[in-house]
Write a protein that holds these residues in place. Structure first.
Motif, mmCIF file in Angstrom:
data_model
loop_
_atom_site.group_PDB
_atom_site.id
_atom_site.type_symbol
_atom_site.label_atom_id
_atom_site.label_comp_id
_atom_site.label_asym_id
_atom_site.label_seq_id
_atom_site.Cartn_x
_atom_site.Cartn_y
_atom_site.Cartn_z
ATOM 1 N N GLU A 13 39.045 46.312 32.587
ATOM 2 C CA GLU A 13 40.474 46.420 32.878
ATOM 3 C C GLU A 13 41.046 47.737 32.353
ATOM 4 N N GLU A 16 39.906 50.501 34.574
ATOM 5 C CA GLU A 16 40.693 50.458 35.808
ATOM 6 C C GLU A 16 42.071 51.079 35.588
ATOM 7 N N ILE A 43 38.409 43.458 42.485
ATOM 8 C CA ILE A 43 38.374 44.713 41.728
ATOM 9 C C ILE A 43 38.580 45.890 42.677
ATOM 10 N N ASP A 46 42.211 46.019 43.729
ATOM 11 C CA ASP A 46 43.028 46.589 42.645
ATOM 12 C C ASP A 46 42.959 48.111 42.672
ATOM 13 N N ASN A 89 36.546 39.924 34.684
ATOM 14 C CA ASN A 89 37.544 38.878 34.523
ATOM 15 C C ASN A 89 37.087 37.625 35.266
#
Length: 112
Positions: A13, A16, A43, A46, A89
């Motif tokens: 995360e 990212e 992912i 995102d 996640n």
């Protein structure tokens, strides 16, 4: 960065989020081989959204490593080096992914 991942100081995360200020995205990130396709799609979605909002191109090169789990290391060989397998996640995003749709390309993507 690999040592920060191994020490638990850098998560997927966080990587990212860092792509908001770079033009690469997530590159050569090893993830567990049993990661669901919808999780990988989430992912990627995102990262696409980050690129669209920031009007730049970003890419995702995730490597599901079959037979490896979180914390193990995968050797890519030669100049590609190695990477720790990072946790992903575990929240289910299949409802969002299966909804379908499109994320438009950045209009100003040629500014990178």
């Amino acid at each position: 960065m690999i040592h920060a991942v191994e020490d638990g100081a850098l998560t997927l995360e966080k990587l990212e989020a860092m792509t908001c200020v770079c033009s690469v995205g997530l590159d050569m990130v090893a993830i567990p081989g049993d990661t669901k396709a919808t999780t990988i799609s989430g992912i990627i979605a995102d990262e696409m959204a980050i690129g669209m909002i920031n009007q730049k191109t970003t890419a995702v090169r995730l490597i599901p490593v079959i037979g490896k789990g979180v914390g193990e290391t995968v050797e890519f060989g030669g100049l590609l080096g190695f990477a720790p397998v990072m946790p992903v996640n575990q929240f289910d995003c299949s409802e969002f992914i299966n909804r379908g749709g499109r994320i438009p390309a950045p209009i100003h993507s040629f500014k990178n």
